[in-house]
Scaffold this active site. Structure first.
Site, short mmCIF file in Angstrom:
data_model
loop_
_atom_site.label_atom_id
_atom_site.label_comp_id
_atom_site.label_asym_id
_atom_site.label_seq_id
_atom_site.Cartn_x
_atom_site.Cartn_y
_atom_site.Cartn_z
N ALA A 88 -27.94 16.04 20.62
CA ALA A 88 -27.29 16.03 19.37
C ALA A 88 -26.65 17.20 19.14
O ALA A 88 -25.59 17.32 18.14
CB ALA A 88 -28.15 15.85 18.50
N GLY A 89 -26.78 18.26 19.75
CA GLY A 89 -26.30 19.53 19.39
C GLY A 89 -24.64 19.51 19.46
O GLY A 89 -24.16 19.26 20.59
N ASP B 237 -36.29 18.18 26.04
CA ASP B 237 -35.51 17.29 26.93
C ASP B 237 -35.26 15.97 26.56
O ASP B 237 -36.21 15.32 26.49
CB ASP B 237 -36.08 17.83 28.30
N ASP C 37 -24.55 11.20 24.00
CA ASP C 37 -23.41 12.05 24.20
C ASP C 37 -23.42 12.92 25.11
O ASP C 37 -23.64 14.12 24.77
CB ASP C 37 -22.98 12.60 22.65
N CYS D 130 -17.11 13.45 26.75
CA CYS D 130 -15.96 13.97 26.29
C CYS D 130 -15.21 14.29 27.97
O CYS D 130 -14.58 15.42 28.05
CB CYS D 130 -15.92 15.24 25.43
C1 LIG Z 1 -21.36 16.92 24.33
S1 LIG Z 1 -22.91 17.66 23.81
C2 LIG Z 1 -23.10 16.87 22.32
C3 LIG Z 1 -22.14 17.05 21.12
C4 LIG Z 1 -22.72 16.35 19.92
N1 LIG Z 1 -22.99 15.09 20.02
C5 LIG Z 1 -22.00 16.49 18.77
O1 LIG Z 1 -21.27 15.73 18.31
O2 LIG Z 1 -21.92 17.42 18.07
C6 LIG Z 1 -24.14 17.62 24.94
C7 LIG Z 1 -25.21 18.26 24.17
O3 LIG Z 1 -26.59 17.86 25.23
C8 LIG Z 1 -27.20 19.08 25.21
N2 LIG Z 1 -28.08 18.90 26.29
C9 LIG Z 1 -28.07 19.36 27.54
N3 LIG Z 1 -28.96 18.97 28.59
C10 LIG Z 1 -29.84 18.17 27.56
C11 LIG Z 1 -31.00 17.22 27.91
N4 LIG Z 1 -31.62 17.24 29.08
N5 LIG Z 1 -31.75 16.99 26.93
C12 LIG Z 1 -31.16 17.04 25.69
N6 LIG Z 1 -30.10 17.48 25.17
C13 LIG Z 1 -29.33 17.98 26.35
C14 LIG Z 1 -26.38 20.19 25.39
O4 LIG Z 1 -27.22 21.31 24.86
C15 LIG Z 1 -25.19 19.67 24.15
O5 LIG Z 1 -25.82 20.30 22.90
#
Ligand SMILES: C[S@@+](CC[C@H](N)C(=O)[O-])C[C@H]1O[C@@H](n2cnc3c(N)ncnc32)[C@H](O)[C@@H]1O
Length: 465
Positions: free
Chosen positions: A287-288, A335, A351, A404
Protein backbone atom coordinates in the site's frame (compact mmCIF):
# COMPACT_ATOMS: atom_id res chain seq x y z
CA UNK A 1 26.81 19.53 0.48
CA UNK A 2 29.61 21.92 -0.59
CA UNK A 3 33.00 20.33 -0.31
CA UNK A 4 36.25 22.22 0.17
CA UNK A 5 38.28 22.50 -3.03
CA UNK A 6 40.93 19.84 -3.58
CA UNK A 7 43.55 22.36 -4.61
CA UNK A 8 46.78 21.85 -2.65
CA UNK A 9 48.13 24.65 -0.47
CA UNK A 10 50.62 26.93 -2.20
CA UNK A 11 54.11 26.40 -0.73
CA UNK A 12 55.33 29.46 1.18
CA UNK A 13 57.05 31.84 -1.19
CA UNK A 14 55.89 29.95 -4.30
CA UNK A 15 54.41 31.71 -7.31
CA UNK A 16 50.88 33.04 -6.78
CA UNK A 17 48.44 30.92 -8.82
CA UNK A 18 46.04 32.69 -11.17
CA UNK A 19 42.81 33.80 -9.46
CA UNK A 20 40.10 31.36 -10.44
CA UNK A 21 36.38 32.12 -10.71
CA UNK A 22 34.18 29.54 -8.98
CA UNK A 23 30.95 28.32 -10.54
CA UNK A 24 27.94 30.60 -10.35
CA UNK A 25 25.15 29.45 -7.93
CA UNK A 26 23.07 27.64 -10.58
CA UNK A 27 25.97 25.63 -12.05
CA UNK A 28 27.36 25.00 -8.57
CA UNK A 29 24.00 23.58 -7.44
CA UNK A 30 23.83 21.34 -10.51
CA UNK A 31 27.41 20.15 -10.00
CA UNK A 32 26.78 19.34 -6.33
CA UNK A 33 23.62 17.36 -7.10
CA UNK A 34 25.34 15.47 -9.93
CA UNK A 35 28.01 14.39 -7.46
CA UNK A 36 25.40 13.41 -4.86
CA UNK A 37 23.68 11.30 -7.52
CA UNK A 38 26.81 9.59 -8.82
CA UNK A 39 28.61 9.14 -5.50
CA UNK A 40 25.86 8.75 -2.91
CA UNK A 41 22.97 7.35 -4.96
CA UNK A 42 20.89 10.46 -4.23
CA UNK A 43 17.65 11.10 -6.10
CA UNK A 44 18.04 14.28 -8.15
CA UNK A 45 14.36 15.20 -7.81
CA UNK A 46 14.70 15.19 -4.01
CA UNK A 47 18.25 16.53 -3.65
CA UNK A 48 17.91 19.52 -5.99
CA UNK A 49 14.80 21.17 -4.52
CA UNK A 50 16.28 20.78 -1.01
CA UNK A 51 19.55 22.33 -2.08
CA UNK A 52 17.91 25.23 -3.96
CA UNK A 53 15.84 26.03 -0.91
CA UNK A 54 18.84 25.73 1.47
CA UNK A 55 20.87 28.16 -0.66
CA UNK A 56 17.98 30.52 -1.44
CA UNK A 57 18.34 30.00 -5.19
CA UNK A 58 15.15 31.10 -6.96
CA UNK A 59 13.78 32.40 -10.28
CA UNK A 60 15.93 32.09 -13.37
CA UNK A 61 18.87 30.66 -11.46
CA UNK A 62 16.68 27.89 -10.06
CA UNK A 63 15.24 27.17 -13.52
CA UNK A 64 18.76 27.00 -15.01
CA UNK A 65 20.02 24.74 -12.21
CA UNK A 66 17.01 22.47 -12.74
CA UNK A 67 17.54 22.21 -16.48
CA UNK A 68 21.25 21.47 -16.05
CA UNK A 69 20.74 18.90 -13.29
CA UNK A 70 17.79 16.94 -14.65
CA UNK A 71 18.96 17.19 -18.25
CA UNK A 72 22.46 15.97 -17.45
CA UNK A 73 21.11 13.10 -15.31
CA UNK A 74 18.74 11.98 -18.06
CA UNK A 75 21.30 11.85 -20.87
CA UNK A 76 24.27 10.74 -18.79
CA UNK A 77 25.06 7.62 -20.82
CA UNK A 78 24.99 9.54 -24.10
CA UNK A 79 27.23 12.28 -22.67
CA UNK A 80 29.64 9.65 -21.36
CA UNK A 81 29.93 8.05 -24.80
CA UNK A 82 30.71 11.43 -26.37
CA UNK A 83 33.12 12.38 -23.57
CA UNK A 84 34.85 9.00 -23.97
CA UNK A 85 35.24 9.55 -27.73
CA UNK A 86 36.51 13.10 -27.30
CA UNK A 87 38.90 12.14 -24.47
CA UNK A 88 39.96 8.97 -26.27
CA UNK A 89 39.61 7.00 -23.07
CA UNK A 90 36.89 5.15 -21.25
CA UNK A 91 34.78 7.39 -18.97
CA UNK A 92 35.48 4.78 -16.24
CA UNK A 93 39.13 5.82 -16.40
CA UNK A 94 38.29 9.48 -15.66
CA UNK A 95 38.20 10.74 -12.07
CA UNK A 96 34.49 10.68 -11.07
CA UNK A 97 34.43 14.32 -9.96
CA UNK A 98 36.12 15.40 -13.18
CA UNK A 99 33.65 13.24 -15.10
CA UNK A 100 30.69 15.01 -13.46
CA UNK A 101 32.22 18.35 -14.45
CA UNK A 102 32.68 17.13 -18.02
CA UNK A 103 29.05 15.93 -18.08
CA UNK A 104 27.89 19.35 -16.89
CA UNK A 105 30.02 21.15 -19.48
CA UNK A 106 29.13 18.84 -22.36
CA UNK A 107 25.41 18.99 -21.56
CA UNK A 108 25.57 22.77 -21.89
CA UNK A 109 27.43 22.49 -25.18
CA UNK A 110 25.16 19.88 -26.75
CA UNK A 111 21.73 20.51 -25.29
CA UNK A 112 21.40 24.15 -24.25
CA UNK A 113 21.70 27.59 -25.79
CA UNK A 114 24.47 28.52 -23.37
CA UNK A 115 27.30 30.25 -25.22
CA UNK A 116 30.00 27.64 -25.93
CA UNK A 117 32.75 29.85 -24.54
CA UNK A 118 30.86 30.24 -21.23
CA UNK A 119 30.14 26.50 -21.05
CA UNK A 120 33.81 25.65 -21.52
CA UNK A 121 35.42 28.41 -19.46
CA UNK A 122 33.20 27.98 -16.38
CA UNK A 123 33.88 24.24 -16.35
CA UNK A 124 37.62 24.64 -16.89
CA UNK A 125 37.86 27.21 -14.08
CA UNK A 126 36.09 24.85 -11.71
CA UNK A 127 38.38 21.96 -12.71
CA UNK A 128 41.34 24.18 -11.82
CA UNK A 129 39.79 24.99 -8.43
CA UNK A 130 38.88 21.37 -7.69
CA UNK A 131 42.12 19.88 -9.01
CA UNK A 132 45.00 21.59 -10.78
CA UNK A 133 45.94 23.27 -14.05
CA UNK A 134 46.90 19.96 -15.69
CA UNK A 135 43.43 18.55 -15.23
CA UNK A 136 41.88 21.89 -16.13
CA UNK A 137 43.80 21.57 -19.38
CA UNK A 138 42.40 18.09 -19.91
CA UNK A 139 38.83 19.38 -19.38
CA UNK A 140 39.54 22.25 -21.74
CA UNK A 141 40.75 19.87 -24.45
CA UNK A 142 37.84 17.46 -24.12
CA UNK A 143 35.17 20.17 -24.11
CA UNK A 144 36.73 22.00 -27.04
CA UNK A 145 36.73 18.78 -29.02
CA UNK A 146 33.08 18.18 -28.13
CA UNK A 147 32.17 21.75 -29.07
CA UNK A 148 33.40 21.30 -32.65
CA UNK A 149 30.28 19.26 -33.47
CA UNK A 150 26.63 19.16 -32.53
CA UNK A 151 24.81 16.24 -30.91
CA UNK A 152 23.45 14.89 -34.21
CA UNK A 153 26.95 14.73 -35.65
CA UNK A 154 28.29 12.90 -32.59
CA UNK A 155 25.44 10.39 -32.53
CA UNK A 156 25.78 9.79 -36.29
CA UNK A 157 29.35 8.70 -35.60
CA UNK A 158 28.87 6.80 -32.34
CA UNK A 159 25.37 5.24 -32.44
CA UNK A 160 24.91 1.62 -33.57
CA UNK A 161 23.80 1.34 -37.19
CA UNK A 162 20.03 1.89 -37.51
CA UNK A 163 19.67 -0.72 -40.27
CA UNK A 164 21.38 -3.58 -38.44
CA UNK A 165 20.56 -2.61 -34.83
CA UNK A 166 17.46 -0.38 -34.79
CA UNK A 167 16.89 -0.80 -31.05
CA UNK A 168 20.51 -0.01 -30.19
CA UNK A 169 20.30 3.01 -32.46
CA UNK A 170 17.07 4.27 -30.88
CA UNK A 171 18.46 3.66 -27.39
CA UNK A 172 21.67 5.58 -28.12
CA UNK A 173 20.09 8.56 -29.83
CA UNK A 174 17.37 8.84 -27.17
CA UNK A 175 19.89 8.39 -24.36
CA UNK A 176 18.60 5.16 -22.81
CA UNK A 177 20.45 1.98 -21.87
CA UNK A 178 19.93 -0.58 -24.62
CA UNK A 179 18.30 -3.15 -22.31
CA UNK A 180 15.57 -0.71 -21.36
CA UNK A 181 14.83 0.16 -25.00
CA UNK A 182 14.71 -3.59 -25.72
CA UNK A 183 12.27 -4.11 -22.82
CA UNK A 184 9.99 -1.35 -24.17
CA UNK A 185 10.15 -2.79 -27.69
CA UNK A 186 9.27 -6.26 -26.36
CA UNK A 187 6.30 -4.85 -24.44
CA UNK A 188 5.10 -2.84 -27.45
CA UNK A 189 5.21 -6.02 -29.56
CA UNK A 190 3.61 -5.31 -32.92
CA UNK A 191 3.57 -1.60 -32.05
CA UNK A 192 7.36 -1.52 -31.72
CA UNK A 193 7.31 1.35 -34.25
CA UNK A 194 6.26 3.50 -31.29
CA UNK A 195 9.55 2.86 -29.49
CA UNK A 196 11.01 6.23 -30.41
CA UNK A 197 7.94 8.01 -29.03
CA UNK A 198 8.18 6.04 -25.77
CA UNK A 199 11.86 6.87 -25.34
CA UNK A 200 11.32 10.54 -26.24
CA UNK A 201 8.51 10.71 -23.65
CA UNK A 202 10.95 9.88 -20.86
CA UNK A 203 12.59 13.26 -21.40
CA UNK A 204 9.37 15.20 -21.06
CA UNK A 205 8.27 16.67 -17.80
CA UNK A 206 5.04 14.87 -16.83
CA UNK A 207 1.91 16.94 -16.37
CA UNK A 208 0.73 17.01 -12.75
CA UNK A 209 -2.51 15.08 -12.19
CA UNK A 210 -4.79 15.44 -9.17
CA UNK A 211 -7.47 13.01 -8.01
CA UNK A 212 -10.63 14.52 -6.51
CA UNK A 213 -11.63 12.43 -3.52
CA UNK A 214 -14.89 10.61 -4.40
CA UNK A 215 -17.76 11.60 -2.14
CA UNK A 216 -16.01 14.85 -1.16
CA UNK A 217 -15.79 16.87 -4.36
CA UNK A 218 -16.17 16.24 -8.08
CA UNK A 219 -13.47 16.60 -10.71
CA UNK A 220 -15.39 19.58 -12.14
CA UNK A 221 -15.41 21.31 -8.73
CA UNK A 222 -11.73 20.53 -8.24
CA UNK A 223 -10.86 21.79 -11.74
CA UNK A 224 -12.65 25.06 -11.00
CA UNK A 225 -10.92 25.40 -7.62
CA UNK A 226 -7.39 24.89 -8.95
CA UNK A 227 -7.77 26.34 -12.44
CA UNK A 228 -7.17 22.91 -13.99
CA UNK A 229 -8.91 20.81 -16.62
CA UNK A 230 -10.86 17.59 -16.15
CA UNK A 231 -8.96 14.41 -17.05
CA UNK A 232 -9.56 12.32 -20.16
CA UNK A 233 -10.13 8.91 -18.55
CA UNK A 234 -10.48 8.92 -14.79
CA UNK A 235 -13.69 10.55 -13.53
CA UNK A 236 -11.64 11.93 -10.61
CA UNK A 237 -8.71 13.34 -12.58
CA UNK A 238 -7.79 16.98 -13.01
CA UNK A 239 -4.76 18.14 -15.01
CA UNK A 240 -2.76 21.10 -13.74
CA UNK A 241 -0.94 23.43 -16.10
CA UNK A 242 1.84 24.24 -13.60
CA UNK A 243 2.70 25.44 -10.13
CA UNK A 244 3.35 23.58 -6.91
CA UNK A 245 0.39 21.23 -6.30
CA UNK A 246 1.33 20.86 -2.62
CA UNK A 247 0.27 24.49 -2.04
CA UNK A 248 -3.24 24.08 -3.44
CA UNK A 249 -5.93 24.30 -0.72
CA UNK A 250 -7.82 21.12 -1.84
CA UNK A 251 -4.56 19.14 -1.67
CA UNK A 252 -3.57 20.65 1.68
CA UNK A 253 -7.06 20.00 2.99
CA UNK A 254 -7.08 16.33 1.90
CA UNK A 255 -9.96 16.71 -0.58
CA UNK A 256 -7.62 15.95 -3.46
CA UNK A 257 -4.46 13.94 -3.95
CA UNK A 258 -1.53 14.34 -6.33
CA UNK A 259 -1.82 11.11 -8.32
CA UNK A 260 -1.02 10.04 -11.86
CA UNK A 261 -4.20 9.33 -13.83
CA UNK A 262 -2.97 5.79 -14.59
CA UNK A 263 -2.77 5.04 -10.86
CA UNK A 264 -6.29 6.39 -10.44
CA UNK A 265 -7.51 4.02 -13.14
CA UNK A 266 -5.81 1.08 -11.40
CA UNK A 267 -7.47 1.78 -8.04
CA UNK A 268 -10.82 2.35 -9.76
CA UNK A 269 -10.48 -0.90 -11.76
CA UNK A 270 -10.07 -2.81 -8.51
CA UNK A 271 -13.32 -1.30 -7.22
CA UNK A 272 -15.16 -1.92 -10.53
CA UNK A 273 -14.14 -5.56 -11.05
CA UNK A 274 -17.14 -7.92 -11.17
CA UNK A 275 -17.51 -9.66 -7.79
CA UNK A 276 -20.75 -11.44 -6.94
CA UNK A 277 -21.98 -10.90 -3.36
CA UNK A 278 -19.24 -8.47 -2.31
CA UNK A 279 -19.10 -8.62 1.50
CA UNK A 280 -17.07 -5.43 1.81
CA UNK A 281 -13.67 -6.90 2.76
CA UNK A 282 -11.13 -5.17 0.52
CA UNK A 283 -7.35 -5.45 0.76
CA UNK A 284 -4.40 -3.44 -0.56
CA UNK A 285 -1.36 -5.67 -0.13
CA UNK A 286 1.49 -3.26 -1.09
CA UNK A 287 0.00 0.00 0.00
CA UNK A 288 2.79 2.51 0.72
CA UNK A 289 2.66 5.47 0.41
CA UNK A 290 -1.08 5.03 0.08
CA UNK A 291 -2.13 6.91 -3.06
CA UNK A 292 -4.15 4.04 -4.46
CA UNK A 293 -5.35 3.02 -0.98
CA UNK A 294 -6.84 6.49 -0.51
CA UNK A 295 -8.82 6.33 -3.74
CA UNK A 296 -9.80 2.71 -3.16
CA UNK A 297 -10.98 3.49 0.39
CA UNK A 298 -13.00 6.49 -0.80
CA UNK A 299 -14.72 4.23 -3.36
CA UNK A 300 -15.16 1.53 -0.70
CA UNK A 301 -16.88 4.06 1.55
CA UNK A 302 -19.57 4.57 -1.13
CA UNK A 303 -20.58 0.90 -0.78
CA UNK A 304 -19.89 0.46 2.92
CA UNK A 305 -16.78 -1.65 2.29
CA UNK A 306 -13.64 -1.44 4.46
CA UNK A 307 -10.03 -1.52 3.27
CA UNK A 308 -7.15 -3.26 4.99
CA UNK A 309 -3.80 -1.83 3.87
CA UNK A 310 -0.57 -3.82 4.24
CA UNK A 311 2.87 -2.25 3.84
CA UNK A 312 6.21 -3.73 4.79
CA UNK A 313 8.23 -0.55 5.39
CA UNK A 314 7.20 1.16 8.66
CA UNK A 315 7.82 4.69 7.32
CA UNK A 316 5.71 4.00 4.28
CA UNK A 317 2.99 2.41 6.41
CA UNK A 318 2.90 5.68 8.36
CA UNK A 319 2.40 7.53 5.07
CA UNK A 320 -0.52 5.23 4.24
CA UNK A 321 -2.13 6.18 7.56
CA UNK A 322 -1.52 9.88 6.82
CA UNK A 323 -2.84 9.69 3.24
CA UNK A 324 -6.01 7.87 4.29
CA UNK A 325 -6.84 9.98 7.32
CA UNK A 326 -10.61 10.23 7.77
CA UNK A 327 -11.22 7.06 5.75
CA UNK A 328 -12.07 3.61 7.10
CA UNK A 329 -8.69 1.96 6.57
CA UNK A 330 -6.88 -0.51 8.80
CA UNK A 331 -3.13 -0.15 8.24
CA UNK A 332 -0.91 -3.13 8.97
CA UNK A 333 2.89 -3.08 8.88
CA UNK A 334 3.76 -6.55 7.60
CA UNK A 335 5.31 -8.54 4.80
CA UNK A 336 2.56 -9.08 2.25
CA UNK A 337 3.72 -12.68 1.86
CA UNK A 338 3.11 -13.40 5.52
CA UNK A 339 0.42 -11.10 6.90
CA UNK A 340 -1.37 -13.43 9.32
CA UNK A 341 -4.63 -12.00 7.93
CA UNK A 342 -7.73 -14.16 7.72
CA UNK A 343 -8.32 -15.10 4.04
CA UNK A 344 -11.65 -14.34 2.37
CA UNK A 345 -11.17 -10.85 0.90
CA UNK A 346 -13.53 -9.88 -1.94
CA UNK A 347 -11.07 -7.58 -3.75
CA UNK A 348 -7.31 -7.46 -3.42
CA UNK A 349 -5.09 -4.84 -5.02
CA UNK A 350 -1.45 -5.91 -5.28
CA UNK A 351 0.57 -3.01 -6.68
CA UNK A 352 3.96 -4.68 -6.45
CA UNK A 353 7.43 -3.18 -5.91
CA UNK A 354 9.02 -2.97 -9.38
CA UNK A 355 11.81 -1.47 -11.48
CA UNK A 356 9.71 1.64 -12.13
CA UNK A 357 10.60 1.54 -15.84
CA UNK A 358 7.11 2.89 -16.50
CA UNK A 359 7.84 6.12 -14.65
CA UNK A 360 11.36 7.02 -15.82
CA UNK A 361 10.16 10.51 -16.76
CA UNK A 362 9.67 11.19 -13.04
CA UNK A 363 13.21 10.23 -11.97
CA UNK A 364 15.94 11.79 -14.07
CA UNK A 365 18.74 9.38 -13.12
CA UNK A 366 16.68 6.16 -12.82
CA UNK A 367 17.32 4.86 -16.32
CA UNK A 368 21.07 4.65 -15.64
CA UNK A 369 20.77 3.32 -12.11
CA UNK A 370 18.51 0.34 -12.77
CA UNK A 371 20.29 -2.82 -13.91
CA UNK A 372 19.04 -5.93 -15.76
CA UNK A 373 20.06 -7.96 -12.69
CA UNK A 374 17.27 -6.18 -10.74
CA UNK A 375 14.63 -7.93 -12.83
CA UNK A 376 14.83 -11.56 -11.63
CA UNK A 377 15.03 -10.46 -7.98
CA UNK A 378 11.94 -8.28 -8.31
CA UNK A 379 10.05 -10.78 -10.47
CA UNK A 380 10.48 -13.43 -7.76
CA UNK A 381 9.09 -11.07 -5.10
CA UNK A 382 6.26 -10.09 -7.45
CA UNK A 383 5.31 -13.75 -8.04
CA UNK A 384 5.32 -14.40 -4.30
CA UNK A 385 3.20 -11.33 -3.52
CA UNK A 386 0.68 -12.19 -6.24
CA UNK A 387 0.49 -15.75 -4.95
CA UNK A 388 -0.16 -14.43 -1.40
CA UNK A 389 -2.84 -12.08 -2.77
CA UNK A 390 -4.60 -15.01 -4.45
CA UNK A 391 -4.47 -17.06 -1.26
CA UNK A 392 -6.10 -14.20 0.68
CA UNK A 393 -8.98 -13.85 -1.81
CA UNK A 394 -12.21 -15.82 -1.51
CA UNK A 395 -13.58 -17.92 -4.38
CA UNK A 396 -15.37 -15.52 -6.76
CA UNK A 397 -13.23 -12.62 -5.54
CA UNK A 398 -10.84 -10.64 -7.74
CA UNK A 399 -7.14 -9.84 -7.47
CA UNK A 400 -5.94 -6.79 -9.36
CA UNK A 401 -2.22 -7.18 -10.08
CA UNK A 402 -0.55 -3.88 -10.99
CA UNK A 403 2.96 -2.70 -11.68
CA UNK A 404 4.52 0.55 -12.86
CA UNK A 405 6.76 -1.21 -15.36
CA UNK A 406 6.01 -2.55 -18.82
CA UNK A 407 8.90 -5.08 -18.63
CA UNK A 408 7.38 -8.42 -19.69
CA UNK A 409 9.10 -10.30 -16.86
CA UNK A 410 7.30 -8.04 -14.36
CA UNK A 411 3.96 -8.08 -16.18
CA UNK A 412 2.73 -11.03 -18.28
CA UNK A 413 5.54 -13.25 -16.96
CA UNK A 414 4.32 -12.90 -13.36
CA UNK A 415 0.66 -13.26 -14.34
CA UNK A 416 1.30 -16.34 -16.50
CA UNK A 417 3.08 -17.98 -13.56
CA UNK A 418 0.07 -17.28 -11.29
CA UNK A 419 -2.36 -18.64 -13.89
CA UNK A 420 -0.31 -21.84 -14.14
CA UNK A 421 -0.05 -22.44 -10.41
CA UNK A 422 -3.40 -21.28 -9.01
CA UNK A 423 -7.12 -21.76 -9.58
CA UNK A 424 -7.54 -18.31 -11.18
CA UNK A 425 -8.95 -17.03 -14.47
CA UNK A 426 -7.79 -13.92 -16.28
CA UNK A 427 -10.65 -11.45 -16.74
CA UNK A 428 -10.70 -8.99 -19.61
CA UNK A 429 -9.23 -6.05 -17.70
CA UNK A 430 -9.77 -3.53 -20.50
CA UNK A 431 -13.44 -2.67 -19.77
CA UNK A 432 -12.41 -1.80 -16.21
CA UNK A 433 -10.25 0.99 -17.69
CA UNK A 434 -12.95 2.50 -19.93
CA UNK A 435 -13.07 5.04 -21.47
CA UNK A 436 -9.32 4.57 -22.01
CA UNK A 437 -8.62 2.85 -25.31
CA UNK A 438 -5.51 1.53 -27.11
CA UNK A 439 -4.92 -0.78 -24.15
CA UNK A 440 -3.43 -3.69 -26.10
CA UNK A 441 -4.86 -7.00 -27.29
CA UNK A 442 -6.03 -8.02 -23.81
CA UNK A 443 -6.92 -9.57 -21.55
CA UNK A 444 -4.50 -7.43 -19.54
CA UNK A 445 -4.00 -3.66 -19.77
CA UNK A 446 -0.84 -1.75 -20.61
CA UNK A 447 -0.94 2.06 -20.37
CA UNK A 448 1.74 4.18 -22.09
CA UNK A 449 2.79 7.79 -21.53
CA UNK A 450 2.90 8.54 -25.28
CA UNK A 451 -0.63 7.17 -25.78
CA UNK A 452 -2.44 8.01 -22.56
CA UNK A 453 -0.32 10.70 -20.89
CA UNK A 454 -0.02 8.41 -17.84
CA UNK A 455 2.80 6.35 -16.39
CA UNK A 456 3.25 2.99 -18.15
CA UNK A 457 1.12 1.03 -15.66
CA UNK A 458 0.28 -2.61 -16.29
CA UNK A 459 -2.81 -4.24 -14.77
CA UNK A 460 -4.33 -7.73 -14.79
CA UNK A 461 -7.59 -8.72 -13.09
CA UNK A 462 -7.68 -12.36 -11.96
CA UNK A 463 -10.82 -14.06 -10.69
CA UNK A 464 -10.25 -16.70 -8.05
CA UNK A 465 -12.08 -19.98 -8.86
C1 LIG B 1 4.67 0.26 -6.10
S1 LIG B 1 4.71 0.60 -4.43
C2 LIG B 1 3.00 0.75 -4.04
C3 LIG B 1 2.44 2.11 -4.37
C4 LIG B 1 1.08 2.31 -3.75
N1 LIG B 1 0.14 1.31 -4.18
C5 LIG B 1 0.51 3.68 -4.05
O1 LIG B 1 -0.25 3.82 -5.02
O2 LIG B 1 0.82 4.64 -3.31
C6 LIG B 1 5.13 -0.93 -3.70
C7 LIG B 1 5.15 -0.91 -2.19
O3 LIG B 1 5.33 -2.25 -1.75
C8 LIG B 1 6.12 -2.23 -0.58
N2 LIG B 1 6.68 -3.58 -0.38
C9 LIG B 1 7.84 -4.10 -0.80
N3 LIG B 1 7.97 -5.37 -0.44
C10 LIG B 1 6.83 -5.68 0.24
C11 LIG B 1 6.37 -6.85 0.89
N4 LIG B 1 7.08 -7.97 0.89
N5 LIG B 1 5.17 -6.81 1.49
C12 LIG B 1 4.43 -5.68 1.50
N6 LIG B 1 4.83 -4.54 0.92
C13 LIG B 1 6.01 -4.54 0.28
C14 LIG B 1 7.14 -1.15 -0.87
O4 LIG B 1 7.69 -0.67 0.36
C15 LIG B 1 6.28 -0.12 -1.58
O5 LIG B 1 5.77 0.79 -0.66
Amino acid sequence: MTRPPRRPQRPAGGPRPPRRKPLDPARRAAFDVLQAVSQRDAYANLALPALLSERGITGRDAAFATELTYGTCRVRGLLDAIIGAAAQRSPDAINPVLLDLLRLGSYQLLRTRVDAHAAVSTTVEQAAIEFDSARAGFVNGVLRTISTRDEASWTAELAPDAATDPIGHAAFTRAHPRWIAQAFADALGPAAGELDAVLAGDDERPQVHLAARPGVLTAAELAAAVDGTAGRYSPYAVYLSGGDPGRLPPVRGGQALVQDEGSQLVARACALAPVDGDTGRWLDLCAGPGGKTALLAALAAETGARVTAVEQAPQRAALVAENTRGLDVQVLTADGRDTGLQPGFDRVLVDVPCTGLGALRRRPEARWRRQPADIPVLAKLQRELLSAAITLTRPGGVVLYATCSPHLAETVGVVADALRRNPVTALDTRPLFAPADQLGDGPHVQLWPHRHGTDAMFAAALQVG
